[in-house]
Design a protein around this motif. Structure first.
Motif, short mmCIF file in Angstrom:
data_model
loop_
_atom_site.label_atom_id
_atom_site.label_comp_id
_atom_site.label_asym_id
_atom_site.label_seq_id
_atom_site.Cartn_x
_atom_site.Cartn_y
_atom_site.Cartn_z
N ARG A 1 0.83 -1.21 0.00
CA ARG A 1 0.00 0.00 0.00
C ARG A 1 0.86 1.26 0.00
N LEU A 2 1.94 1.23 0.77
CA LEU A 2 2.86 2.37 0.79
C LEU A 2 3.53 2.57 -0.56
N VAL A 3 3.97 1.48 -1.16
CA VAL A 3 4.61 1.55 -2.48
C VAL A 3 3.64 2.12 -3.51
N ASP A 4 2.38 1.65 -3.47
CA ASP A 4 1.39 2.15 -4.42
C ASP A 4 1.12 3.64 -4.22
N ALA A 5 1.21 4.10 -2.98
CA ALA A 5 0.91 5.50 -2.67
C ALA A 5 2.09 6.43 -2.93
N PHE A 6 3.32 5.97 -2.68
CA PHE A 6 4.45 6.91 -2.62
C PHE A 6 5.60 6.61 -3.58
N TRP A 7 5.52 5.53 -4.34
CA TRP A 7 6.58 5.25 -5.33
C TRP A 7 6.07 5.54 -6.73
N PRO A 8 6.90 6.09 -7.61
CA PRO A 8 8.23 6.61 -7.30
C PRO A 8 8.14 7.85 -6.41
N GLY A 9 9.08 8.01 -5.52
CA GLY A 9 9.05 9.15 -4.63
C GLY A 9 9.96 8.99 -3.44
N GLY A 10 9.77 9.86 -2.45
CA GLY A 10 10.72 10.02 -1.36
C GLY A 10 10.50 9.12 -0.18
N LEU A 11 10.30 7.82 -0.39
CA LEU A 11 10.12 6.88 0.71
C LEU A 11 11.08 5.71 0.56
N THR A 12 11.97 5.55 1.54
CA THR A 12 12.89 4.42 1.59
C THR A 12 12.36 3.41 2.59
N ILE A 13 12.27 2.14 2.17
CA ILE A 13 11.63 1.10 2.98
C ILE A 13 12.65 0.03 3.34
N VAL A 14 12.80 -0.24 4.64
CA VAL A 14 13.71 -1.28 5.13
C VAL A 14 12.92 -2.56 5.35
N LEU A 15 13.39 -3.65 4.72
CA LEU A 15 12.77 -4.96 4.83
C LEU A 15 13.86 -6.03 4.91
N PRO A 16 13.53 -7.24 5.36
CA PRO A 16 14.51 -8.33 5.30
C PRO A 16 14.92 -8.60 3.85
N ALA A 17 16.22 -8.73 3.63
CA ALA A 17 16.73 -8.95 2.28
C ALA A 17 16.49 -10.40 1.85
N GLN A 18 16.39 -10.58 0.53
CA GLN A 18 16.29 -11.91 -0.04
C GLN A 18 17.56 -12.70 0.32
N PRO A 19 17.44 -13.81 1.05
CA PRO A 19 18.64 -14.51 1.54
C PRO A 19 19.53 -15.05 0.43
N SER A 20 18.98 -15.29 -0.75
CA SER A 20 19.76 -15.91 -1.82
C SER A 20 20.66 -14.94 -2.55
N LEU A 21 20.55 -13.64 -2.28
CA LEU A 21 21.33 -12.65 -3.01
C LEU A 21 22.80 -12.70 -2.64
N SER A 22 23.66 -12.58 -3.66
CA SER A 22 25.11 -12.56 -3.45
C SER A 22 25.58 -11.10 -3.51
N TRP A 23 25.58 -10.44 -2.37
CA TRP A 23 26.06 -9.06 -2.32
C TRP A 23 26.55 -8.78 -0.91
#
Length: 237
Positions: free
Chosen positions: A88-110
């Motif tokens: 809901r936040l993404v639909d309301a404010f993206w693209p735009g000035g909202l940075t969202i912290v979430l658990p990262a995808q464990p399979s990513l190599s970074w």
């Protein structure tokens, strides 16, 4: 020797975008305009480039950079889950000035630094940034400044601070707002196991372009009450 390109000039824009893509591919840094403040960027999947970004700003691994993406599909690829309230936040404010912290995808190599298994993601509302992200994929991007100094709102301001530690500067004119993004922590909406016993709440880590009141309009009681201003501009662009 770094080069500055005027993105208001079509010929310089094309050359600047080409040089920026090449610099990212080489693991170098670039500065790009966003809808908030200028950002310094590196390939999110090249650990040495991310480390170079942290060193250019004078930061340690305990201050990992956020990641800018070109769209919602990239968000879904980077995080473990997109909970319905976050959507809901993404639909309301993206693209735009909202940075969202979430658990990262464990399979990513970074390796973005000491993230504790999370990632901060934003989709900027700026044409040059979005076009570049479409071509490079997700970029680790922090505000273009030295730690402890104000975030740059012009390419020249960024260049005065970061100098030749950055290969390419893309000049998109003065930042539209000069206000850094709001950062929220939504990890409790996903956390499981021992953390699941805690009541899921979304916390504002830094209030910026999106006000607490606007977030509350979307989230209601899922949003933690304000405890006071949290307005450091030194971090996410």
């Amino acid at each position: 020797m770094s080069t500055l390109f005027d993105c208001g000039d079509e010929a310089q824009l094309l050359a600047g975008m080409r040089h920026a893509r090449q610099a990212i591919a080489r693991g170098e840094l670039i500065v790009l305009p966003t809808d908030t403040v200028y950002g310094v960027a590196a390939d999110a999947f090249t650990p040495a480039a991310v480390q170079r970004l942290l060193e250019a700003k004078g930061r340690g691994r305990n201050q990992p950079p956020p990641v800018l993406v070109a769209g919602q599909s990239a968000l879904q690829a980077l995080v473990e889950e997109v909970p319905e309230p976050v959507q809901r936040l993404v639909d309301a404010f993206w693209p735009g000035g909202l940075t969202i912290v979430l658990p990262a995808q464990p399979s990513l190599s970074w390796d973005l630094g000491d993230t504790l298994g999370t990632v901060a993601v934003r989709m900027p509302d700026q044409r040059v940034a979005l076009e570049l992200l479409e071509e490079t994929g997700p970029l680790a991007v922090s505000s273009a400044n030295l730690t402890g100094r104000d975030a740059a709102v012009t390419a020249e301001g960024a260049q005065n601070m970061l100098g030749d530690s950055v290969a390419v500067y893309l000049d998109g004119g003065p930042s539209r707002t000069g206000v850094a993004s709001t950062i929220i922590d939504a990890t409790s909406l996903v956390r499981r196991g021992a953390d699941a016993a805690q009541e899921p709440r979304v916390r504002v880590l830094r209030e910026g372009a999106i006000s607490w009141e606007r977030l509350h309009d979307i989230l209601g009681d899922l949003l933690e009450e304000q405890e006071g201003p949290k307005d450091s501009a030194d971090g996410a662009a």
